[in-house]
Design an enzyme around this catalytic site. Structure first.
Site, PDB file in Angstrom:
ATOM      1  N   CYS A   1       0.241  14.752  24.897  1.00 31.54           N
ATOM      2  CA  CYS A   1      -0.859  15.729  24.785  1.00 31.54           C
ATOM      3  C   CYS A   1      -0.350  17.150  24.907  1.00 31.54           C
ATOM      4  CB  CYS A   1      -1.901  15.448  25.852  1.00 31.54           C
ATOM      5  SG  CYS A   1      -1.205  15.364  27.506  1.00 31.54           S
TER       6      CYS A   1
ATOM      7  N   GLU B   1     -10.016  15.209  30.078  1.00 30.48           N
ATOM      8  CA  GLU B   1      -8.637  15.652  29.809  1.00 30.48           C
ATOM      9  C   GLU B   1      -8.384  15.315  28.356  1.00 30.48           C
ATOM     10  OE1 GLU B   1      -6.893  17.167  32.104  1.00 30.48           O
ATOM     11  OE2 GLU B   1      -8.153  16.695  33.828  1.00 30.48           O
TER      12      GLU B   1
HETATM   13  P1  NAD Z   1      -9.090   8.035  22.318  1.00 32.52           P
HETATM   14  O1  NAD Z   1     -10.055   9.122  22.615  1.00 32.52           O
HETATM   15  O2  NAD Z   1      -9.158   7.349  21.016  1.00 32.52           O
HETATM   16  O3  NAD Z   1      -9.192   6.879  23.411  1.00 32.52           O
HETATM   17  C1  NAD Z   1      -9.027   7.141  24.783  1.00 32.52           C
HETATM   18  C2  NAD Z   1      -9.735   6.071  25.578  1.00 32.52           C
HETATM   19  O4  NAD Z   1     -11.129   6.182  25.347  1.00 32.52           O
HETATM   20  C3  NAD Z   1      -9.352   4.639  25.200  1.00 32.52           C
HETATM   21  O5  NAD Z   1      -9.308   3.854  26.354  1.00 32.52           O
HETATM   22  C4  NAD Z   1     -10.518   4.220  24.319  1.00 32.52           C
HETATM   23  O6  NAD Z   1     -10.741   2.837  24.275  1.00 32.52           O
HETATM   24  C5  NAD Z   1     -11.673   4.916  25.004  1.00 32.52           C
HETATM   25  N1  NAD Z   1     -12.862   5.122  24.191  1.00 32.52           N
HETATM   26  C6  NAD Z   1     -12.957   5.266  22.853  1.00 32.52           C
HETATM   27  N2  NAD Z   1     -14.238   5.453  22.495  1.00 32.52           N
HETATM   28  C7  NAD Z   1     -14.971   5.445  23.633  1.00 32.52           C
HETATM   29  C8  NAD Z   1     -16.367   5.596  23.920  1.00 32.52           C
HETATM   30  N3  NAD Z   1     -17.249   5.808  22.975  1.00 32.52           N
HETATM   31  N4  NAD Z   1     -16.765   5.517  25.202  1.00 32.52           N
HETATM   32  C9  NAD Z   1     -15.870   5.316  26.199  1.00 32.52           C
HETATM   33  N5  NAD Z   1     -14.539   5.171  25.978  1.00 32.52           N
HETATM   34  C10 NAD Z   1     -14.102   5.235  24.716  1.00 32.52           C
HETATM   35  O7  NAD Z   1      -7.657   8.668  22.580  1.00 32.52           O
HETATM   36  P2  NAD Z   1      -6.232   7.974  22.343  1.00 32.52           P
HETATM   37  O8  NAD Z   1      -5.991   7.950  20.877  1.00 32.52           O
HETATM   38  O9  NAD Z   1      -6.126   6.725  23.132  1.00 32.52           O
HETATM   39  O10 NAD Z   1      -5.269   9.039  23.047  1.00 32.52           O
HETATM   40  C11 NAD Z   1      -4.764  10.144  22.430  1.00 32.52           C
HETATM   41  C12 NAD Z   1      -5.499  11.390  22.849  1.00 32.52           C
HETATM   42  O11 NAD Z   1      -5.434  11.538  24.265  1.00 32.52           O
HETATM   43  C13 NAD Z   1      -4.898  12.650  22.295  1.00 32.52           C
HETATM   44  O12 NAD Z   1      -5.897  13.507  21.829  1.00 32.52           O
HETATM   45  C14 NAD Z   1      -4.187  13.250  23.492  1.00 32.52           C
HETATM   46  O13 NAD Z   1      -3.985  14.648  23.409  1.00 32.52           O
HETATM   47  C15 NAD Z   1      -5.093  12.882  24.592  1.00 32.52           C
HETATM   48  N6  NAD Z   1      -4.408  12.950  25.880  1.00 32.52           N
HETATM   49  C16 NAD Z   1      -4.716  13.982  26.735  1.00 32.52           C
HETATM   50  C17 NAD Z   1      -4.046  14.107  27.946  1.00 32.52           C
HETATM   51  C18 NAD Z   1      -4.349  15.228  28.903  1.00 32.52           C
HETATM   52  O14 NAD Z   1      -3.810  15.214  30.001  1.00 32.52           O
HETATM   53  N7  NAD Z   1      -5.178  16.192  28.551  1.00 32.52           N
HETATM   54  C19 NAD Z   1      -3.071  13.165  28.275  1.00 32.52           C
HETATM   55  C20 NAD Z   1      -2.778  12.127  27.388  1.00 32.52           C
HETATM   56  C21 NAD Z   1      -3.460  12.030  26.190  1.00 32.52           C
END
Ligand code: NAD
Length: 496
Positions: A289, A251
Site C-alpha cells: 500500500c 486503512e
Molecule cells: P479489497 O478491498 O478487495 O479486500 C480487502 C478485504 O475486504 C478482503 O478481506 C475482502 O474479502 C474484504 N471485502 C471485500 N468486499 C467487502 C465488503 N463488501 N464488505 C466487507 N468486506 C469486504 O482489497 P485487497 O485487494 O485485498 O487489498 C489491496 C488493497 O489494500 C490496496 O488498495 C492496498 O493499498 C490496500 N492496503 C492498505 C493498507 C494500509 O495500511 N492503508 C495496507 C495493505 C493494503
C-alpha cells in the site's frame, strides 16, 4: 486446511454450515496449495453473536490488564517458536519471498510485545473540576465487538495490527482475512487458542467479502469495524456502517510519491536514492500500500536517475519465494496480473514512455506463476490515470520538476495520502518538504520503514484511522468520564 475445520466460532473449530470450501492457489506455481472452509453469512452472524456474548458476559473485558498483557506476550513467544512454519505458509499463500515473510512474522511479534507493554502502562486521567469534593476521572474501556477485515498483501501482518491492540484493550472480535490469503491467519488463530484466549473472544471466518460483508458490517451487534483494503470496498463498508452509526477505521490504498532532488549527488547519496526508489516500488512486486510508485525527480538529473533505475530493474531476480535466490515473487493471482497488465496498456495509450518491463518474463520456469516484470514509464504527466490510480503492481511512473514548490505540488496532487519519500542532501529543504507533504508517513532519505510504536495511517482517501502506536490502541477503546461527588449536597436549582 487439509480437511481440518478452519472456522473458529465461539471457541469451536467448525466447517462451513453449507460444507463449502475454497481452493487457495500458490501464485508462484499457479497450483492449488490448500483447500479451506468458506464461511456462509450464517456462519459470520454466528461469529458476531459469539463475540457479542463473550464481550457482554465480561470474560475478556473483565480480565485484569496484567493477564491480558501476559497473554499477548505468550502469543509473541509462540509466533517466534513457529516463525519458520508461518513464514513458509505466508510465502506459499502470497508469493512473497521467505526473507520478506520472516520480516513480517518478526513485525507481528513486535506488535504483540509492544501492546503487551503499552496496556500495562496505561492509567486513568484525573481531571481537576475545581471542587475538592469531586473526583473526576477519564477511564478507557474496551470498545466492544470488533470486526477486523484484512487484505491479501500482508495477510498476517495487517491482521495482527488489529488483533493485538483489540486483545490488549479487552475487546472481542471476528477476524476475516482476505479470501485469497487466509492460511497464516488460520494458523495464527490456532496459536491464540494455544496461548489461552478464552472461547468467543477471537472468532475467525473466511470467505468472499461480497458474500460475508453484509453479515459482518450491516450488523447492530458490532461496535467497531477496522478495515484494511481498497478504496472502493472501504466506501461500501463506511456507507453500510453508517446505518448503525458503527465506528469505522479505514486503512485504504495509496499512490505514493518519492521525490528526488538533484542535490542527492552532492553528499554521495545517489546510490542510496536509486536503491531506495527501486526497492520502494518493486519490493513484493509493488503489492504494497505504501509502495513508492510515483517518482518525482528534478529535471537536471532525471535522465541519469531513470537510466540507473532501468539498469537495476532489469537485474531483479524473480522466482518462487521459497527459492532463496529469488529477490521478488509473483503477483498474487491471475486476475490481479490481468489488472496490472491493463494498467500497462492504459499507460501506453495515455502516451507515457515505456522504458522497462511492461510484460511477463520469458523464463519457462516462471511460466506457470503470475509473474510480471518490473515496469517503468518515463515522461508521465500528473493528469494521467497511470499516475493517479493505484495499480498495486510493479509499475513506476516518472514525473519531472524544476522547483521545490513544483515538487511539493506534484507530491500532494493525489486523492490518496498514505506515504511519501523525500531525497535531499539539504536538511533544511528536507524539513520544509516533509512538513508540506499531506501524507500519513513521510520518509526523509529512507523508505518503507515503520515501527510498532509509531502511528500508521492515511490522509485524504487513504483512510481515516490509525494503527500502531498509542492511537492504534485507542481505536479499540471508549473514553468514559466518571464524575464522583464524595460529599453530595442538594443542587438547589428548583426552589419548590
Ligand atoms: P479489497 O478491498 O478487495 O479486500 C480487502 C478485504 O475486504 C478482503 O478481506 C475482502 O474479502 C474484504 N471485502 C471485500 N468486499 C467487502 C465488503 N463488501 N464488505 C466487507 N468486506 C469486504 O482489497 P485487497 O485487494 O485485498 O487489498 C489491496 C488493497 O489494500 C490496496 O488498495 C492496498 O493499498 C490496500 N492496503 C492498505 C493498507 C494500509 O495500511 N492503508 C495496507 C495493505 C493494503
Amino acid at each position: 486446511m487439509d480437511g481440518e475445520p478452519d472456522l473458529y466460532i465461539g471457541g469451536v473449530w467448525r466447517h462451513a454450515s453449507d460444507g463449502g470450501t475454497r481452493d487457495i492457489v500458490n501464485p508462484a506455481r499457479g497450483k492449488v496449495a490448500a483447500v479451506v472452509d468458506e464461511a456462509t453469512p450464517e456462519d459470520a452472524r454466528a461469529a458476531v453473536a459469539a463475540a457479542r456474548t463473550a464481550f457482554d458476559d465480561g470474560r475478556w473485558p473483565g480480565t485484569p490488564v496484567t493477564e491480558r498483557a501476559a497473554l499477548l506476550d505468550r502469543v509473541a513467544d509462540l509466533l517466534q517458536r513457529d516463525k519458520e512454519e508461518l513464514a513458509a505458509l505466508e510465502t506459499v499463500d502470497t508469493g512473497k519471498t521467505l526473507a520478506e515473510s520472516r520480516i513480517d512474522i518478526d513485525d507481528v511479534t513486535s506488535v504483540f510485545r509492544y501492546y503487551a507493554k503499552l496496556i500495562g502502562a496505561e492509567s486513568d486521567r484525573v481531571v481537576d473540576v475545581g471542587d475538592p469534593a469531586v473526583v473526576s476521572r477519564v477511564v478507557r474501556e474496551p470498545i466492544g465487538v470488533c470486526v477486523l477485515i484484512a487484505p491479501w498483501n500482508y495477510p498476517l501482518l495487517q491482521m495482527s495490527w488489529k488483533v493485538a491492540p483489540a486483545l490488549a484493550a479487552g475487546a472481542t472480535m471476528v477476524a476475516k482475512p482476505s479470501e485469497v490469503t487466509p492460511l497464516t491467519t488460520i494458523a495464527f488463530v490456532r496459536l491464540l487458542v494455544e496461548a489461552g484466549v478464552p472461547p468467543g473472544v477471537v472468532n475467525l471466518v473466511q470467505g468472499s467479502g461480497a458474500t460475508l460483508g453484509a453479515a459482518l458490517t450491516d450488523n447492530p451487534a458490532v461496535d467497531f469495524i477496522s478495515f484494511t483494503g481498497g478504496l472502493a470496498t472501504g466506501r461500501v463498508i463506511a456507507r453500510t456502517a453508517a446505518e448503525h452509526v458503527t465506528k469505522v477505521a479505514l486503512e485504504l490504498g495509496g499512490k505514493n510519491p518519492h521525490i528526488v532532488f538533484a542535490d542527492v549527488t552532492a553528499g554521495g547519496d545517489w546510490d542510496a536514492a536509486v536503491d531506495h526508489v527501486l526497492t520502494g516500488v518493486f519490493l513484493h512486486s509493488g503489492q504494497v500500500c505504501s509502495a513508492g510508485t510515483r517518482l518525482i525527480v528534478e529535471e537536471s538529473v532525471a535522465d541519469d536517475f531513470v537510466a540507473a533505475l532501468v539498469a537495476r530493474a532489469g537485474k531483479i531476480r524473480m522466482g518462487d519465494g521459497l527459492d532463496p535466490a529469488s529477490e521478488t515473487g509473483p503477483l498474487v493471482s491471475e486476475q490481479h496480473r490481468a489488472k496490472v497488465e491493463s494498467f500497462v496498456q492504459l499507460g501506453i495509450s495515455e502516451g507515457a514512455q515505456l522504458v522497462c518491463g511492461g510484460r511477463r518474463p520469458d523464463e519457462p520456469a516462471l511460466a506457470d506463476g503470475y509473474f510480471f516484470l518490473p515496469t517503468i514509464f518515463d515522461r508521465c504527466e500528473r493528469s494521467m490515470r497511470i499516475v493517479q490510480e493505484e495499480t498495486f503492481g510493479p509499475i513506476l511512473t516518472v514525473e519531472r520538476f524544476t522547483t521545490e514548490d513544483e515538487a511539493i505540488a506534484l507530491g500532494n496532487d493525489t486523492e490518496y495520502g498514505l506515504a511519501a519519500g523525500v531525497r535531499t542532501s539539504d536538511p533544511a529543504r528536507g524539513e520544509r518538504v516533509v512538513r508540506a507533504l499531506r501524507h500519513g508517513t513521510v520518509w526523509l532519505n529512507d523508505f518503507g520503514y515503520y515501527t510498532a510504536a509509531a502511528e500508521w495511517g492515511g490522509f485524504g482517501r487513504s483512510g481515516n484511522g490509525r494503527e500502531l502506536g498509542p492511537t492504534g490502541l485507542a481505536e479499540y477503546q471508549e473514553l468514559k468520564h466518571i464524575w464522583h461527588n464524595t460529599a453530595p449536597t442538594a443542587a438547589g436549582w428548583f426552589k419548590g
